[in-house]
Design an enzyme around this catalytic site. Structure first.
Site, PDB file in Angstrom:
ATOM      1  N   GLU A   1     -20.347   6.710   6.029  1.00  0.00           N
ATOM      2  CA  GLU A   1     -21.369   7.210   5.102  1.00  0.00           C
ATOM      3  C   GLU A   1     -22.404   6.124   4.813  1.00  0.00           C
ATOM      4  O   GLU A   1     -23.608   6.402   4.744  1.00  0.00           O
ATOM      5  CB  GLU A   1     -20.725   7.689   3.799  1.00  0.00           C
ATOM      6  CG  GLU A   1     -21.688   8.354   2.846  1.00  0.00           C
ATOM      7  CD  GLU A   1     -22.265   9.656   3.383  1.00  0.00           C
ATOM      8  OE1 GLU A   1     -23.516   9.785   3.399  1.00  0.00           O
ATOM      9  OE2 GLU A   1     -21.492  10.542   3.777  1.00  0.00           O
TER      10      GLU A   1
ATOM     11  N   GLU B   1     -30.534   6.566   7.968  1.00  0.00           N
ATOM     12  CA  GLU B   1     -31.540   7.461   7.394  1.00  0.00           C
ATOM     13  C   GLU B   1     -32.707   6.670   6.809  1.00  0.00           C
ATOM     14  O   GLU B   1     -33.873   7.043   7.001  1.00  0.00           O
ATOM     15  CB  GLU B   1     -30.912   8.336   6.308  1.00  0.00           C
ATOM     16  CG  GLU B   1     -30.031   9.436   6.849  1.00  0.00           C
ATOM     17  CD  GLU B   1     -29.398  10.264   5.738  1.00  0.00           C
ATOM     18  OE1 GLU B   1     -29.559   9.922   4.542  1.00  0.00           O
ATOM     19  OE2 GLU B   1     -28.733  11.258   6.069  1.00  0.00           O
TER      20      GLU B   1
END
Length: 132
Positions: free
Chosen positions: A74, A81
């Protein structure tokens, strides 16, 4: 945004550089905690699974390893991102593909962590409630 902070390896005092590196890593964890709902959810679910393993007398090591894998992926997804948004602030199909693939890695690890959790925790949990 400010200037670029000094690189830890350039500090003539090695221990100070290590502490600075740890500080940068901690900033990354705090950033993910602040901006990523899924990271917060995964931390809470990992702590719940860990507590359940301890309560049931099951080895916490597999739970910790599965949780560490999911949380690490994550964090990598969050980093990718941010970098993708910097490189391509407007929509680009390759950026979408990169983001989707990184998210898929987290999803896959989460699915297998769930399977590990069910395998380890479900039998003793059912036994605790007299259902096995």
């Amino acid at each position: 945004m400010g200037g670029v902070p000094p690189r830890p390896r350039e500090d003539p005092r090695p221990l100070k550089g290590v502490w600075r590196s740890l500080g940068y890593a901690w900033e990354g964890i705090l950033y993910a905690w602040r901006v990523q709902r899924n990271f917060r959810l995964e931390v809470c679910l990992g702590l719940l699974a860990l507590g359940l393993a301890l309560w049931l007398g099951v080895s916490p090591v597999p739970v910790l390893l599965a949780s560490a894998l999911v949380l690490s992926l994550e964090l990598m997804n969050t980093a990718l991102e941010a970098l993708a948004d910097l490189v391509s602030p407007v929509f680009h199909p390759l950026v979408k593909r990169a983001k989707d693939t990184a998210a898929a890695a987290v999803l896959l690890a989460s699915f297998f962590a769930l399977l590990v959790g069910l395998y380890l925790l479900l039998p003793p949990l059912l036994g605790r409630f007299g259902l096995s």
